[in-house]
Design a protein around this motif. Structure first.
Motif, PDB file in Angstrom:
ATOM      1  N   LEU B  46       0.869  -1.165   0.000  1.00 29.90           N
ATOM      2  CA  LEU B  46       0.000   0.000   0.000  1.00 29.90           C
ATOM      3  C   LEU B  46       0.907   1.216   0.000  1.00 29.90           C
ATOM      4  O   LEU B  46       2.049   1.154   0.465  1.00 29.90           O
ATOM      5  CB  LEU B  46      -0.887   0.025   1.247  1.00 29.90           C
ATOM      6  CG  LEU B  46      -2.033  -0.990   1.337  1.00 29.90           C
ATOM      7  CD1 LEU B  46      -2.759  -0.843   2.677  1.00 29.90           C
ATOM      8  CD2 LEU B  46      -3.009  -0.828   0.187  1.00 29.90           C
ATOM      9  N   TYR B 186       9.880   7.914 -11.255  1.00 30.04           N
ATOM     10  CA  TYR B 186       8.440   7.979 -11.486  1.00 30.04           C
ATOM     11  C   TYR B 186       7.732   7.612 -10.198  1.00 30.04           C
ATOM     12  O   TYR B 186       8.319   7.055  -9.280  1.00 30.04           O
ATOM     13  CB  TYR B 186       7.994   7.048 -12.611  1.00 30.04           C
ATOM     14  CG  TYR B 186       8.112   5.594 -12.252  1.00 30.04           C
ATOM     15  CD1 TYR B 186       9.259   4.893 -12.571  1.00 30.04           C
ATOM     16  CD2 TYR B 186       7.096   4.960 -11.554  1.00 30.04           C
ATOM     17  CE1 TYR B 186       9.384   3.594 -12.212  1.00 30.04           C
ATOM     18  CE2 TYR B 186       7.223   3.642 -11.194  1.00 30.04           C
ATOM     19  CZ  TYR B 186       8.366   2.968 -11.524  1.00 30.04           C
ATOM     20  OH  TYR B 186       8.494   1.664 -11.161  1.00 30.04           O
ATOM     21  N   LEU B 187       6.489   7.952 -10.194  1.00 31.88           N
ATOM     22  CA  LEU B 187       5.691   7.615  -9.024  1.00 31.88           C
ATOM     23  C   LEU B 187       4.821   6.416  -9.354  1.00 31.88           C
ATOM     24  O   LEU B 187       3.991   6.476 -10.242  1.00 31.88           O
ATOM     25  CB  LEU B 187       4.799   8.809  -8.680  1.00 31.88           C
ATOM     26  CG  LEU B 187       3.728   8.565  -7.625  1.00 31.88           C
ATOM     27  CD1 LEU B 187       4.359   8.430  -6.252  1.00 31.88           C
ATOM     28  CD2 LEU B 187       2.710   9.684  -7.651  1.00 31.88           C
ATOM     29  N   PRO B 188       5.026   5.325  -8.692  1.00 30.22           N
ATOM     30  CA  PRO B 188       4.158   4.197  -8.987  1.00 30.22           C
ATOM     31  C   PRO B 188       2.754   4.505  -8.475  1.00 30.22           C
ATOM     32  O   PRO B 188       2.575   4.839  -7.307  1.00 30.22           O
ATOM     33  CB  PRO B 188       4.765   3.040  -8.194  1.00 30.22           C
ATOM     34  CG  PRO B 188       5.893   3.608  -7.424  1.00 30.22           C
ATOM     35  CD  PRO B 188       5.917   5.078  -7.583  1.00 30.22           C
ATOM     36  N   ASP B 189       1.836   4.439  -9.359  1.00 26.08           N
ATOM     37  CA  ASP B 189       0.493   4.840  -8.971  1.00 26.08           C
ATOM     38  C   ASP B 189      -0.282   3.655  -8.452  1.00 26.08           C
ATOM     39  O   ASP B 189      -0.178   2.568  -8.965  1.00 26.08           O
ATOM     40  CB  ASP B 189      -0.256   5.371 -10.195  1.00 26.08           C
ATOM     41  CG  ASP B 189       0.434   6.574 -10.759  1.00 26.08           C
ATOM     42  OD1 ASP B 189       0.649   7.512  -9.990  1.00 26.08           O
ATOM     43  OD2 ASP B 189       0.770   6.553 -11.959  1.00 26.08           O
ATOM     44  N   ILE B 191      -3.853   2.260  -8.634  1.00 21.57           N
ATOM     45  CA  ILE B 191      -4.719   2.401  -9.790  1.00 21.57           C
ATOM     46  C   ILE B 191      -5.843   3.396  -9.567  1.00 21.57           C
ATOM     47  O   ILE B 191      -6.205   4.156 -10.431  1.00 21.57           O
ATOM     48  CB  ILE B 191      -5.308   1.025 -10.174  1.00 21.57           C
ATOM     49  CG1 ILE B 191      -4.182   0.094 -10.567  1.00 21.57           C
ATOM     50  CG2 ILE B 191      -6.305   1.153 -11.315  1.00 21.57           C
ATOM     51  CD1 ILE B 191      -3.163   0.684 -11.499  1.00 21.57           C
ATOM     52  N   GLN B 197      -3.485  11.671 -14.449  1.00 24.02           N
ATOM     53  CA  GLN B 197      -2.369  10.774 -14.704  1.00 24.02           C
ATOM     54  C   GLN B 197      -2.060  10.778 -16.186  1.00 24.02           C
ATOM     55  O   GLN B 197      -2.937  10.627 -17.013  1.00 24.02           O
ATOM     56  CB  GLN B 197      -2.731   9.347 -14.290  1.00 24.02           C
ATOM     57  CG  GLN B 197      -3.146   9.214 -12.861  1.00 24.02           C
ATOM     58  CD  GLN B 197      -1.969   9.325 -11.929  1.00 24.02           C
ATOM     59  OE1 GLN B 197      -0.880   8.905 -12.262  1.00 24.02           O
ATOM     60  NE2 GLN B 197      -2.190   9.908 -10.776  1.00 24.02           N
ATOM     61  N   GLN B 198      -0.806  10.928 -16.471  1.00 28.63           N
ATOM     62  CA  GLN B 198      -0.448  10.821 -17.883  1.00 28.63           C
ATOM     63  C   GLN B 198      -0.086   9.381 -18.177  1.00 28.63           C
ATOM     64  O   GLN B 198       0.704   8.783 -17.461  1.00 28.63           O
ATOM     65  CB  GLN B 198       0.753  11.715 -18.194  1.00 28.63           C
ATOM     66  CG  GLN B 198       0.371  13.169 -18.299  1.00 28.63           C
ATOM     67  CD  GLN B 198       1.572  14.059 -18.199  1.00 28.63           C
ATOM     68  OE1 GLN B 198       2.187  14.157 -17.142  1.00 28.63           O
ATOM     69  NE2 GLN B 198       1.920  14.707 -19.279  1.00 28.63           N
ATOM     70  N   GLN B 199      -0.693   8.867 -19.169  1.00 30.66           N
ATOM     71  CA  GLN B 199      -0.404   7.480 -19.492  1.00 30.66           C
ATOM     72  C   GLN B 199       0.710   7.419 -20.516  1.00 30.66           C
ATOM     73  O   GLN B 199       0.682   8.115 -21.515  1.00 30.66           O
ATOM     74  CB  GLN B 199      -1.650   6.795 -20.068  1.00 30.66           C
ATOM     75  CG  GLN B 199      -2.870   6.909 -19.203  1.00 30.66           C
ATOM     76  CD  GLN B 199      -2.739   6.164 -17.890  1.00 30.66           C
ATOM     77  OE1 GLN B 199      -1.761   5.466 -17.658  1.00 30.66           O
ATOM     78  NE2 GLN B 199      -3.700   6.350 -17.025  1.00 30.66           N
ATOM     79  N   ARG B 200       1.646   6.622 -20.207  1.00 29.58           N
ATOM     80  CA  ARG B 200       2.693   6.419 -21.185  1.00 29.58           C
ATOM     81  C   ARG B 200       2.260   5.246 -22.046  1.00 29.58           C
ATOM     82  O   ARG B 200       2.040   4.153 -21.540  1.00 29.58           O
ATOM     83  CB  ARG B 200       3.997   6.074 -20.466  1.00 29.58           C
ATOM     84  CG  ARG B 200       5.189   6.110 -21.387  1.00 29.58           C
ATOM     85  CD  ARG B 200       6.420   5.658 -20.655  1.00 29.58           C
ATOM     86  NE  ARG B 200       6.361   4.226 -20.371  1.00 29.58           N
ATOM     87  CZ  ARG B 200       7.306   3.574 -19.724  1.00 29.58           C
ATOM     88  NH1 ARG B 200       8.346   4.221 -19.261  1.00 29.58           N
ATOM     89  NH2 ARG B 200       7.216   2.273 -19.498  1.00 29.58           N
ATOM     90  N   SER B 202       2.834   2.364 -24.463  1.00 30.61           N
ATOM     91  CA  SER B 202       3.984   1.574 -24.877  1.00 30.61           C
ATOM     92  C   SER B 202       3.519   0.557 -25.905  1.00 30.61           C
ATOM     93  O   SER B 202       2.602  -0.206 -25.667  1.00 30.61           O
ATOM     94  CB  SER B 202       4.596   0.864 -23.676  1.00 30.61           C
ATOM     95  OG  SER B 202       3.596   0.173 -22.985  1.00 30.61           O
TER      96      SER B 202
END
Lengths: 505, 206
Positions: B46, B186-189, B191, B197-200, B202
């Motif tokens: 968490l 980076y910040l692990p989000d 969910i 949130q910007q989505q990368r 891939s």
């Protein structure tokens, strides 16, 4: 979560009813619940002198549920004679070094003991034994449809005890050793209880402490007969459905034991090696069948696939509801049913669990080539360390099918259903890593492709969406997709192999 | 993205099964207690935003399975830990005796650069059980052990009552911070964080 507690009780009942009829397939192993037998067992125990250690070794606090062992007295519902005295909780007796016995619950069916002084002429070569049953007390109409079972009824079944544990060695300063072992055993019981009370605790079924007691009893018996594995977390998740489905502890035990034959290497001391292999396999499957997913996981550094660990260890019990998980298991096992695999599994029987029938039982034993003439099937009962006089033919320790005509319910189960006759060996036996569960995980990944691609940027994200059950898992579609994926995988595998062969690699 | 960059502090909770690791984590992060937690299989975590001297940090708390034989899996999770929390149940002597194993095993598996000074915090949990009447490990005994291992900070907690949990984790966060944390890129989000949130993307999505 509390919502699930009303898992269709109607559903359960119907499952149970149908399971009941199936249960009788193995009922020659159902521990006797007949009055005569139970009381004779008791008398036997009482005759063996006064108990000498109990609480002093119990250095763990009485957990809220350790009491469950006491509340369990009326479990044997169909015989009032079997009511035990209330003091039998955790009875540990160590009269002398040669004898060690314990009684986990009041259930007569879970009495285990190992007895150093051979008292029984039939089993004089077995230094220790668990007396499981005397099926004579069963109502014969249950299996009246088959001759074989009638003969079996008259036999006494014995299970040899854990041979690795040198209970019966004549060590004189054994008290310290015993103390340590008792303490170790109590620690195992403690860990079992700690997990049992939080297994499927949302089910109404487990609001009844006697059902919790059944679960912990079975786990304790398993830990006892398989000391190399003992108890390990995750087992209770795998056992729980059987406790719910079968009213009889013996049925639940044998089904659980059979399941663990496939999965035992997930729970051994060395660590969950089975799951780790499956994860490697999964990586390979993705590489061949879904490059996109493969690349994504590679990019985010999730190639360890640890997020799928739980799914594989407890077979989707945590990701699915109770009923869904049962459906999933049934579908997976039905899809993978394979006589050859089944017979391989039979041979994976724990040495300690080999059941010996006396020779008169005839039919099935003879079919199983009992060439250990005069050896009284000793080979099968030979402890690994072979400290007992050697029998004629036994490649001691090696579990050959012939030396192990019976192991749990399996052989009788199949022969009773007439399957062993029309035995067709399927050539394409999966090896364990090619079994369906791992393809189900692949299918789940593929079916949740959009979410996985969009929302995960590290293995931590993967762990999160897997642990928090944020993925959609439709059981039937998942299993179907898994089967397709497996086909595709084997196709690609063959293609890549022939390709490599063509290139002279 | 740079403005959102935040320091990630990774904390690992270890201890025998059933001592309350999951409950402590949930009490701290969600201020909730439930007796419906199942045994943790594998590992879970968490995250919680914490503020310390005007700086924001993300505390990532890893909850692990309490069975030694799953430790081989632990290596992956221990890596990069900034602080290790050792939990025992004050009512179970053996869970206290096992702290030493957990500590040593962690040092082996995580192989921190400076094992001598790696920050541990010890929590004696479940002080609420039976009004304290069933406890078998005294505070004195626990403190003596902590002192012998290089003055490990010690807290007595009750995840059920929420007693001392906040204070314990504050100390844990401070100790993690002392452990020379590196900037994360980076910040692990989690969910459900949502919002901006910007989505990368891939690879292609087809």
């Amino acid at each position: 979560p509390k919502k699930k507690s009303s898992i269709d009780s109607a559903d359960l009942v119907s499952v149970r009813e149908s399971a009941d009829s199936a249960a009788y397939d193995s009922s020659c192993f159902i521990p006797a619940s007949g009055p005569c037998n139970c009381s004779s067992l008791k008398r036997g125990r009482e005759a063996r002198g006064s108990p000498y250690v109990t609480e002093s070794y119990f250095d763990f606090p009485p957990l809220p549920v350790t009491d469950l062992f006491e509340k369990n007295g009326k479990y044997e519902k169909n015989n009032g004679v079997c009511e035990e005295k209330p003091s039998t909780r955790h009875k540990l007796r160590l009269e002398d070094d040669k004898m060690h016995s314990f009684q986990i619950a009041n259930n007569a069916d879970l009495i285990m003991e190992s007895n150093g002084s051979p008292s029984n002429s039939i089993s004089h070569h077995m230094k220790s034994e668990i007396e499981m049953a005397s099926p004579g007390s069963h109502e014969p109409e249950l299996w009246s449809n088959s001759q074989d079972f009638k003969t079996e009824i008259t036999d006494r079944l014995r299970i040899s005890d854990a041979p690795d544990v040198p209970l019966n060695t004549t060590t004189s300063p054994g008290e310290a050793v015993n103390e340590e072992r008792v303490s170790e055993w109590l620690w195992t019981l403690h860990r079992i209880v700690v997990d049992v009370v939080r297994t499927d605790s949302h089910l109404e079924f487990y609001e009844d402490t006697k059902n919790l007691a059944r679960m912990s009893d079975i786990l304790a018996v398993y830990a006892w007969v398989d000391p190399a594995t003992g108890y390990c977390q995750g087992m209770s998740d795998l056992l729980s459905p059987f406790v719910v489905l079968f009213e009889d502890n013996a049925d639940a035990f044998w089904c659980f034991e059979m399941l663990l034959r496939r999965m035992r290497n997930n729970f051994q001391m060395e660590g969950p090696t089975g799951v780790m292999k499956q994860l490697e396999e999964l990586w390979h499957i993705l590489e061949l069948t879904d490059r996109e997913m493969y690349k994504h996981l590679l990019n985010i550094g999730a190639e360890s696939l640890h997020f799928a660990f739980r799914m594989l260890l407890v077979l989707f019990r945590r990701e699915l509801s109770f009923n869904e998980a049962l459906c999933m298991w049934e579908m997976m096992w039905a899809a993978d049913y394979d006589e050859a695999l089944a017979s391989t599994l039979e041979e994976k029987c724990l040495e300690q669990l080999v059941v010996q029938l006396s020779r008169e039982s005839g039919v099935v034993i003879r079919e199983g080539s009992t060439e250990n003439s005069g050896g009284d099937l000793k080979g099968g009962l030979q402890p690994k360390n072979g400290n007992i006089e050697c029998s004629v033919s036994a490649d001691d320790g090696i579990k050959s099918a012939s030396a192990h005509p019976f192991c749990g319910l399996t052989r009788t189960f199949w022969s009773r259903n007439g399957h062993s006759q029309n035995f067709t060996v399927v050539s394409s036996t999966w090896n364990v890593n090619e079994e369906l569960p791992v393809f189900c995980v692949a299918a789940i990944l593929i079916m949740n492709r959009h979410k996985v691609m969009k929302e995960t940027r590290s293995i931590d994200d993967m762990i999160k969406i897997f642990n928090d059950n944020l993925l959609k898992i439709h059981v039937r579609r998942c299993v179907r997709a898994a089967i397709k994926t497996r086909k595709k995988y084997f196709y690609k595998l063959i293609k890549s192999k022939s390709h490599r062969a063509g290139n002279g690699e | 993205m740079a403005s959102r960059r935040r320091m990630l502090l990774k904390v690992i909770i270890l201890g025998d099964s059933g001592v309350g690791k999951t409950s402590l984590m949930n009490q701290y992060v969600n201020r909730k207690f439930s007796n419906q937690y199942k045994a943790t299989i594998g590992a879970d975590f968490l995250t919680k935003e914490v503020q310390f001297e005007d700086r924001l940090f993300t505390l990532q708390i890893w909850d692990t399975a309490g069975q030694e034989r799953f430790q081989s899996l632990g290596v992956a999770f221990y890596h990069g830990a900034d602080c290790c929390v050792l939990v025992y149940d004050v009512n179970v002597m053996k869970s206290f005796d096992n702290l030493n194993n957990w500590r040593e095993e962690f040092l082996i598996q995580a192989s921190p650069s400076d094992p001598e000074n790696f920050p541990f915090v010890v929590l004696g949990n479940k002080t609420d059980v039976d009004g304290g009447n069933s406890r078998v490990v005294s505070e004195k005994k626990a403190k003596a052990w902590c002192a012998s291992k290089g003055n490990i900070p010690y807290f007595e907690t009750s995840a059920k009552e929420g007693f001392n949990v906040e204070a314990a984790f504050e100390c844990i966060a401070k100790n993690a911070l002392k452990n020379e944390p590196q900037e994360e890129d980076y910040l692990p989000d989690t969910i459900d964080v949502g919002g901006g949130q910007q989505q990368r993307s891939s690879g292609c999505e087809c």
